[in-house]
Write a protein that holds these residues in place. Structure first.
Motif, PDB file in Angstrom:
ATOM      1  N   THR A  80       0.836  -1.183   0.000  1.00 29.02           N
ATOM      2  CA  THR A  80       0.000   0.000   0.000  1.00 29.02           C
ATOM      3  C   THR A  80       0.879   1.243   0.000  1.00 29.02           C
ATOM      4  O   THR A  80       2.096   1.160   0.148  1.00 29.02           O
ATOM      5  CB  THR A  80      -0.901   0.039   1.243  1.00 29.02           C
ATOM      6  OG1 THR A  80      -0.049   0.071   2.386  1.00 29.02           O
ATOM      7  CG2 THR A  80      -1.795  -1.179   1.310  1.00 29.02           C
ATOM      8  N   PHE A 109      -4.921   8.588   1.840  1.00 32.63           N
ATOM      9  CA  PHE A 109      -4.757   7.589   0.776  1.00 32.63           C
ATOM     10  C   PHE A 109      -3.776   6.485   1.187  1.00 32.63           C
ATOM     11  O   PHE A 109      -3.304   5.731   0.356  1.00 32.63           O
ATOM     12  CB  PHE A 109      -4.257   8.261  -0.509  1.00 32.63           C
ATOM     13  CG  PHE A 109      -5.209   9.282  -1.049  1.00 32.63           C
ATOM     14  CD1 PHE A 109      -6.316   8.873  -1.783  1.00 32.63           C
ATOM     15  CD2 PHE A 109      -5.025  10.634  -0.823  1.00 32.63           C
ATOM     16  CE1 PHE A 109      -7.208   9.799  -2.272  1.00 32.63           C
ATOM     17  CE2 PHE A 109      -5.922  11.567  -1.300  1.00 32.63           C
ATOM     18  CZ  PHE A 109      -7.020  11.154  -2.034  1.00 32.63           C
ATOM     19  N   LYS A 111      -3.960   3.616   2.492  1.00 30.23           N
ATOM     20  CA  LYS A 111      -4.252   2.193   2.323  1.00 30.23           C
ATOM     21  C   LYS A 111      -4.428   1.791   0.855  1.00 30.23           C
ATOM     22  O   LYS A 111      -4.754   0.647   0.562  1.00 30.23           O
ATOM     23  CB  LYS A 111      -5.531   1.836   3.085  1.00 30.23           C
ATOM     24  CG  LYS A 111      -5.510   2.207   4.559  1.00 30.23           C
ATOM     25  CD  LYS A 111      -4.602   1.286   5.352  1.00 30.23           C
ATOM     26  CE  LYS A 111      -4.592   1.689   6.825  1.00 30.23           C
ATOM     27  NZ  LYS A 111      -3.357   1.266   7.495  1.00 30.23           N
ATOM     28  N   LEU A 112      -4.266   2.718  -0.065  1.00 29.14           N
ATOM     29  CA  LEU A 112      -4.470   2.372  -1.482  1.00 29.14           C
ATOM     30  C   LEU A 112      -3.277   1.589  -2.033  1.00 29.14           C
ATOM     31  O   LEU A 112      -2.151   1.771  -1.615  1.00 29.14           O
ATOM     32  CB  LEU A 112      -4.653   3.642  -2.313  1.00 29.14           C
ATOM     33  CG  LEU A 112      -5.952   4.415  -2.131  1.00 29.14           C
ATOM     34  CD1 LEU A 112      -6.085   5.457  -3.236  1.00 29.14           C
ATOM     35  CD2 LEU A 112      -7.152   3.498  -2.159  1.00 29.14           C
ATOM     36  N   TYR A 113      -3.574   0.712  -2.994  1.00 26.33           N
ATOM     37  CA  TYR A 113      -2.495   0.052  -3.727  1.00 26.33           C
ATOM     38  C   TYR A 113      -2.084   0.925  -4.907  1.00 26.33           C
ATOM     39  O   TYR A 113      -2.895   1.711  -5.409  1.00 26.33           O
ATOM     40  CB  TYR A 113      -2.958  -1.317  -4.227  1.00 26.33           C
ATOM     41  CG  TYR A 113      -2.967  -2.360  -3.145  1.00 26.33           C
ATOM     42  CD1 TYR A 113      -1.774  -2.874  -2.672  1.00 26.33           C
ATOM     43  CD2 TYR A 113      -4.158  -2.811  -2.586  1.00 26.33           C
ATOM     44  CE1 TYR A 113      -1.765  -3.826  -1.659  1.00 26.33           C
ATOM     45  CE2 TYR A 113      -4.153  -3.754  -1.576  1.00 26.33           C
ATOM     46  CZ  TYR A 113      -2.959  -4.260  -1.118  1.00 26.33           C
ATOM     47  OH  TYR A 113      -2.940  -5.191  -0.117  1.00 26.33           O
ATOM     48  N   ASP A 116      -4.303   1.892  -7.835  1.00 32.91           N
ATOM     49  CA  ASP A 116      -5.430   2.797  -7.658  1.00 32.91           C
ATOM     50  C   ASP A 116      -5.009   4.255  -7.508  1.00 32.91           C
ATOM     51  O   ASP A 116      -5.812   5.102  -7.135  1.00 32.91           O
ATOM     52  CB  ASP A 116      -6.252   2.380  -6.431  1.00 32.91           C
ATOM     53  CG  ASP A 116      -6.788   0.974  -6.561  1.00 32.91           C
ATOM     54  OD1 ASP A 116      -6.988   0.543  -7.709  1.00 32.91           O
ATOM     55  OD2 ASP A 116      -6.997   0.317  -5.535  1.00 32.91           O
ATOM     56  N   LEU A 117      -3.746   4.533  -7.816  1.00 31.89           N
ATOM     57  CA  LEU A 117      -3.258   5.900  -7.666  1.00 31.89           C
ATOM     58  C   LEU A 117      -3.250   6.611  -9.013  1.00 31.89           C
ATOM     59  O   LEU A 117      -3.086   5.989 -10.056  1.00 31.89           O
ATOM     60  CB  LEU A 117      -1.833   5.892  -7.110  1.00 31.89           C
ATOM     61  CG  LEU A 117      -1.631   5.342  -5.710  1.00 31.89           C
ATOM     62  CD1 LEU A 117      -0.151   5.393  -5.356  1.00 31.89           C
ATOM     63  CD2 LEU A 117      -2.446   6.128  -4.704  1.00 31.89           C
TER      64      LEU A 117
ATOM     65  N   TRP C 270      -3.516  -7.041  -5.420  1.00 36.54           N
ATOM     66  CA  TRP C 270      -2.801  -5.824  -5.775  1.00 36.54           C
ATOM     67  C   TRP C 270      -2.481  -5.753  -7.255  1.00 36.54           C
ATOM     68  O   TRP C 270      -2.125  -4.703  -7.774  1.00 36.54           O
ATOM     69  CB  TRP C 270      -1.513  -5.714  -4.980  1.00 36.54           C
ATOM     70  CG  TRP C 270      -0.682  -6.960  -4.996  1.00 36.54           C
ATOM     71  CD1 TRP C 270      -0.714  -7.975  -4.081  1.00 36.54           C
ATOM     72  CD2 TRP C 270       0.267  -7.368  -5.974  1.00 36.54           C
ATOM     73  NE1 TRP C 270       0.164  -8.968  -4.424  1.00 36.54           N
ATOM     74  CE2 TRP C 270       0.768  -8.621  -5.582  1.00 36.54           C
ATOM     75  CE3 TRP C 270       0.747  -6.781  -7.159  1.00 36.54           C
ATOM     76  CZ2 TRP C 270       1.732  -9.309  -6.327  1.00 36.54           C
ATOM     77  CZ3 TRP C 270       1.698  -7.472  -7.877  1.00 36.54           C
ATOM     78  CH2 TRP C 270       2.173  -8.718  -7.470  1.00 36.54           C
TER      79      TRP C 270
ATOM     80  N   ASN E  12     -15.154   1.342  -6.657  1.00 36.80           N
ATOM     81  CA  ASN E  12     -15.466   0.451  -5.533  1.00 36.80           C
ATOM     82  C   ASN E  12     -16.515   1.013  -4.594  1.00 36.80           C
ATOM     83  O   ASN E  12     -16.416   0.895  -3.387  1.00 36.80           O
ATOM     84  CB  ASN E  12     -14.208   0.163  -4.707  1.00 36.80           C
ATOM     85  CG  ASN E  12     -13.105  -0.396  -5.550  1.00 36.80           C
ATOM     86  OD1 ASN E  12     -13.370  -1.081  -6.540  1.00 36.80           O
ATOM     87  ND2 ASN E  12     -11.885  -0.082  -5.171  1.00 36.80           N
ATOM     88  N   GLN E  15     -14.639   5.373  -3.331  1.00 34.27           N
ATOM     89  CA  GLN E  15     -13.723   6.407  -3.762  1.00 34.27           C
ATOM     90  C   GLN E  15     -14.225   7.049  -5.053  1.00 34.27           C
ATOM     91  O   GLN E  15     -14.495   6.354  -6.033  1.00 34.27           O
ATOM     92  CB  GLN E  15     -12.384   5.759  -4.029  1.00 34.27           C
ATOM     93  CG  GLN E  15     -11.275   6.521  -3.403  1.00 34.27           C
ATOM     94  CD  GLN E  15     -10.018   5.764  -3.598  1.00 34.27           C
ATOM     95  OE1 GLN E  15      -9.974   4.562  -3.396  1.00 34.27           O
ATOM     96  NE2 GLN E  15      -9.007   6.472  -4.031  1.00 34.27           N
TER      97      GLN E  15
END
Ligand SMILES: Nc1ncnc2c1ncn2[C@@H]1O[C@H](COP(=O)(O)OP(=O)(O)OP(=O)(O)O)[C@@H](O)[C@H]1O
Ligand SMILES: Nc1ncnc2c1ncn2[C@@H]1O[C@H](COP(=O)(O)OP(=O)(O)OP(=O)(O)O)[C@@H](O)[C@H]1O
Ligand SMILES: [Mg+2]
Ligand SMILES: [Mg+2]
Lengths: 233, 301, 278, 278, 233
Positions: A80, A109, A111-113, A116-117, C270, E12, E15
């Motif tokens: 993350t 932000f 906890k985002l992987y 997803d950025l 991920w 999701n 977000q």
């Protein structure tokens, strides 16, 4: 601090990354490296960071602890945001990470992987990762290329405040002439493919500087013309 | 030398093709016998003669159940074993074909026949061919595992099959495949073999194991129905098939004697002719080395 | 006002999606069983109509009846349990060894040059061929069975591990180097996670091979287990036992694979991949 | 002047590197043979000193002598040739089918839900268990042997193909969509090349399994081939034949794998990976 | 040409990428999209390109043939530079590819694989790939973020010349305000996270424009202040 003597890097015995680069850097200096696309700036940083051993010539660091921010974010896709920032740290240091994330505008932000950025968010994560270990020397490869003009100014200020606190030596590759003029003590201009060190520009103005400073604006035109390859060498 | 030495434990095998071994295990005869001496008894399942001999060879077992001809083959390759006991004389192999297609061995000329190379049915086939004046060159022998041969002869992939029980019994009961040639004297025996090293070290205990076997053999003769049930349960086959299989077993001759020797030598000669035994091997001498009837003779007197 | 309407719209969307979450799983199971069920029905039907002779290929109902009988007698659980234990133990040992050796070979050129060639040669030795060697080396005890299964599991895991490592993005490894990571840290913190997708595929492949090696392992003097059941079925010419054990292999294999697939999906969330996009 | 010197320096560098290209290959072969040779020597020595009994494990020189004898008689080439042909044919069929079905399953959800479950179940059925079914379905001819080998090859290739596809970077697929590519074009121009690393691993795994399935295939009425040799060796208690055929399996397996590895290295030059960095 | 009505994209179920964006674009217009990092610019382009179907609201294109250049180069790693450029073309068209490669300054690098390219070279390859099919509409996501100031100017000129020849409609996400002022007819400013359309700036100056134009410089400050999130909304 750093002295580089006639360093060259040749790929596969034919393609030259850059050739015959020599310069020295003093502790606490902020160095800008400007150059046309593909002239070997990233390769130079990789060599100086010790990632690329196939160079000729030599260079010596006085300090060992070198941090680096790459041209691409290079985030670990399985971590993350906050884990990525903490990637280079030993031991627990959650508060430092959270604080830095707030400074680069990524609070909320954590906890985002990476997938997803947005592009700019990934870049800021990479910046936070490079800064969080507080290295004495830091190499930055186009650190703000993917963020908007306003965020960019804030991050530049962040860099300056860190420099002030810790007297960090910085080598900054950038395409933004304004940025180089705002941050750097010396600007190296690389030209050609393979790139050679073509010109060194010294800016003695004290930091922090005024972005609208007229003296700086004149130098912008000078640098721009230096980058024009069609000009006589 | 060490006549009074005592093994810590004795490892026996049991096999579906040796009903006496099943009775021995089921009735706990060996355990009872050795309990007093504080010797452990272990049973290992052999799924075929080749496995039984492999176990002996690698000292995983002390006694193994194998077909006589198989033991001969192994002996020739240097496996240090001796045949000390005949647990039964089974008629476990014969030639089978679809009803009406093949009536005698002579009809096999030019046909495809399934058999497992090196096993008793294979040797049986070779001997039958020889008797009828044919050789393995006159037919096409297709190497198939026993169960696969049963399938292949039913589906018509091969014209005949050198079968083995219980496959044979089952096929006979369930389909139109029938035996067209049988000869009990071309079957080698269900033998009990011991590791030479064990026999040298603990000759007394070889006798004691044979005594146990002898007890089991007597029990088998006395209780045919129970034996069938044991076989059916252990091998998970139907009672019907088990009975049919037992009918073809003769438990009357436990001592490896000249009669058995003659049959084994006959098998050995055929194996030699077909290149499975080395051409320089003296089959008679080899059989002499393999057979050791002194233990069985001693306990039966 | 416009804003409001929109909010309502997106809320409707949400409940719709929520409602569909449950049936989705059922739909998956349903779709997945179409093919097996169709096959079963054709098989049963053609058996009953006499197109397939029952002594060659017994019909499913007879086989299930047989299995049910064994379940009632209690022997079935013994067979399943024994084999499961062996596969599980062999799987653990094989996977563990493969990950260790695979990491060394993938990461250090010298190991690759030293031991990869011989491993690649061993890889094509059939399970049955190992049997006499294992009997020789380790006897016919439980450990020799477990190790034989481990051998089967080892190769695909090893191969995928090495390939995974060799495919790791150079760029990520450089990040580790910048932080002065030791080789061990680079392997454990970058290379292993980055090659996880490949490794997981290898592990699933390896589990499949583990199930395959069970038969070879249980040739070595076993008196319990599915492989034993299969061989006994062949030796006693009982097609119902053969097919019954095949079906058990398929069911258990499917079940254990499903467990691994579940883990795989959870641990690869991920990935910015085609699979996660859908 | 300084420039000159530098040019000379880099030239010296070049010749040095050129000189090292040849010996590098030899070094690789050399390092790779250390382990097998050591094993051979220990084996031969302990055999001669009587530590290993020859009826259990004949010494290498005896085995080689036996193989040499067979080579002189000419039967060896028949065995090797037959098996090679079968493995090759089965390998091609299995790989081809796995790539097609794997692509469909990886790319289209409906196929995955329909056929993946049953394929995963079949995956754990041991090679020996297939034998009776194949005899029933296809008899004992050459085609049934080849198809059985193809079944073995199929599963790892399939598994790696599906995993490869599911791991393809979403970003690249989007590029294809922008150009209005059809599903087929997306598969052939993006997904297949992108999953090539995983696919190649699967193919190498599959080839290994192909070699393993040969034994099962050649149980089905073969009169030639390495698997046949192995089984006859087991049935006639000839450890030299058994070990000889195992060694042939290892050598041929290693050789065919080396071919695949060569192709793999050539076709993955574009990878910016750990392997290509060195 | 394009009309967008209240389009939103939520990831999701929680977000939000951007929300409630509405605008229209006329044929041949060059539209600039500016916004703070992470406000949903890339997501907006993805939705408009038809890559992201999970939006609410609606939009309609008049023309179908939409080209796109992504924020990352997204080159196929197994193809060389020239193969990558020709990726979207049907049939043989080597001369077009070579010509475009020359225009973006990559002549001589045709045979390299992406892993051997510098950041800017990769970006220029991606640009060439997007331009080579001559789409009627083209979506550009920060197309010049990785090239030096001088190369950037040349590429901007290249875009303008293509626009002139083919009257291409362009939607251009950029962080460079000067660039937007130099190229665009309309500039949309997105703000916040989730981003909303905050302001539309119309620049009626005819193209090509003078980079030093004073009228443009005044607007730069205006835009910069619009990007400052701390300002009252
Ligand atoms: N797949 C995703 N899942 C969840 N959130 C996502 C995803 N993709 C993007 N986001 C979120 O959507 C928001 C907008 O992302 P987007 O990439 O559109 O930003 P952007 O305006 O292009 O920013 P930048 O200028 O930094 O590239 C971000 O907050 C991001 O975290
Ligand atoms: N691995 C490699 N193999 C061969 N050539 C390479 C490799 N990496 C870089 N190059 C070449 O070296 C030259 C310099 O690349 P480098 O990435 O240092 O440029 P750069 O100055 O950072 O450019 P940019 O501003 O576009 O990022 C380029 O011509 C590139 O093609
Ligand atoms: Mg660069
Ligand atoms: Mg973006």
């Amino acid at each position: 601090m750093l002295s580089v003597e006639q360093v060259s890097r040749t790929f596969n015995k034919k393609q030259v990354g850059f050739s015959d680069v020599s310069f020295t850097v003093k502790e606490g200096e902020i160095i800008g490296i400007l150059g046309t696309s593909g002239c070997g700036k990233s390769t130079l940083l990789r060599v100086l960071a010790g990632l690329d051993k196939d160079y000729t010539g030599k260079f010596t660091w006085e300090k060992e602890q070198v941090g680096m921010m790459f041209q691409e974010p290079r985030l670990m896709p399985w971590l993350t945001v906050e884990q990525n920032v903490g990637f280079g740290m030993k031991g627990d240091s959650n508060s430092t990470i959270q604080e830095l994330l707030k400074l680069v505008g990524l609070a909320g932000f954590e906890k985002l992987y990476p997938k997803d950025l947005s592009g700019g968010m990934a870049q800021r994560t990479a910046l936070a990762r490079a800064l969080v270990t507080e290295p004495k020397v830091i190499l930055l490869d186009e650190p703000f290329s993917a963020v908007d003009a306003f965020t960019k100014m804030q991050l530049q200020k962040l860099l300056l405040s860190i420099w002030k606190q810790q007297n960090t030596t910085m080598l900054l590759v950038t395409h933004d002439i304004d940025e180089a003029l705002f941050l750097c003590d010396k600007i190296f201009i690389l030209r050609g493919q393979p790139g050679e060190l073509y010109e060194t520009i010294i800016i003695s103005e004290p930091k922090p500087r005024d972005r609208g400073d007229f003296k700086l604006t004149t130098r912008k035109a000078e640098i721009l013309s230096l980058l024009d390859l069609k000009q006589t060498v | 030398t060490g006549t009074d030495a005592k093994p810590k434990k004795i490892i026996l095998d049991y096999a579906y093709y040796s009903p006496v071994s099943l009775v021995l295990k089921d009735q706990g005869i060996a355990e009872k016998k050795f309990k007093a001496e504080d010797i452990g008894v272990e049973f290992v399942l052999s799924q075929g003669s080749n496995k039984a001999l492999e176990f002996l060879s690698s000292e995983s077992t002390d006694f193994g159940s194998a077909a006589g001809a198989a033991a001969l083959l192994a002996k020739e390759k240097g496996t240090p074993i001796q045949t000390v006991y005949i647990s039964s004389k089974p008629e476990w192999t014969a030639l089978m074909a679809k009803k009406g297609t093949i009536n005698s061995v002579a009809d096999l000329k030019g046909k495809r026949i399934a058999a497992t190379v090196g096993t008793d049915p294979y040797i049986f086939l070779l001997r039958a061919l020889k008797e009828a004046g044919l050789s393995s060159k006159d037919v096409e022998i297709v190497n198939l595992q026993h169960s696969d041969g049963a399938l292949a002869v039913q589906s018509g992939d091969v014209d005949a099959w050198a079968g083995l029980d219980p496959h044979m019994a089952k096929v006979e009961l369930e389909s139109d495949i029938q035996i067209f040639y049988r000869n009990p004297n071309f079957n080698s025996f269900s033998t009990l073999d011991v590791r030479e090293e064990f026999a040298e070290k603990y000759p007394d205990y070889v006798e004691k194991v044979l005594e146990a076997y002898e007890e089991a053999r007597q029990w088998t003769i006395a209780h045919p129905d129970e034996t069938a049930e044991i076989l059916a349960k252990e091998a998970s086959i139907s009672l019907e098939v088990a009975k049919k299989e037992l009918e073809r077993n003769d438990f009357s001759e436990p001592i490896p004697s000249d009669e058995q020797k003659a049959i084994i030598i006959g098998s050995g000669e055929v194996l030699k002719e077909n290149g499975l035994l080395n051409s320089s091997t003296d089959v008679e001498k080899l059989t002499d080395k393999l057979f050791n009837s002194k233990f069985a003779e001693k306990i039966l007197k | 006002m416009e804003h409001r309407e929109h909010a309502v719209l997106s809320k409707a969307n949400k409940t719709k999606e929520l409602r569909f979450t449950k049936p989705k799983i059922n739909r998956k199971v349903l779709l997945g069983s179409i093919l097996p069920l169709t096959l079963l029905i054709i098989w049963e039907a053609s058996g009953r109509m006499g197109i397939i002779e029952s002594h060659l290929l017994p019909i499913p109902s007879v086989i299930v009846e047989g299995l049910y009988q064994m379940a009632l007698e209690g022997t079935l659980w013994g067979h399943i349990g024994t084999t499961l234990m062996r596969v599980f133990a062999g799987f653990l040992i094989g996977t563990f060894t493969a990950v260790i050796i695979g990491s060394l070979v993938g990461y250090m050129k010298i190991f690759e040059e030293l031991i990869d060639p011989i491993i690649q040669a061993f890889r094509s030795i059939p399970s049955l061929a190992w049997v006499p060697l294992f009997i020789l080396w380790m006897g016919i005890g439980e450990s020799s069975k477990v190790i034989l299964i481990a051998v089967g599991v080892f190769f695909p895991v090893y191969l995928n591990m090495v390939a995974g490592i060799r495919g790791v993005d150079r760029k990520l490894i450089e990040v580790g180097k910048i932080y002065g990571y030791t080789s061990f840290e680079i392997v454990s913190k970058i290379i292993l996670p980055a090659s996880l997708p490949s490794l997981l595929t290898g592990i699933r492949s390896g589990l499949g091979l583990g199930w395959m090696f069970v038969v070879a392992a249980e040739i070595m003097g076993a008196s319990k287990g599915l492989g034993y059941l299969l061989i006994v079925g062949q030796n006693t010419y009982s097609p119902d036992v053969i097919i019954g054990s095949i079906i058990l292999f398929a069911i258990l294999g499917k079940f254990t694979d499903w467990l691994l697939k579940f883990i795989e999906e959870r641990s690869l969330r991920w990935q910015d991949s085609y699979a996660n996009q859908r």
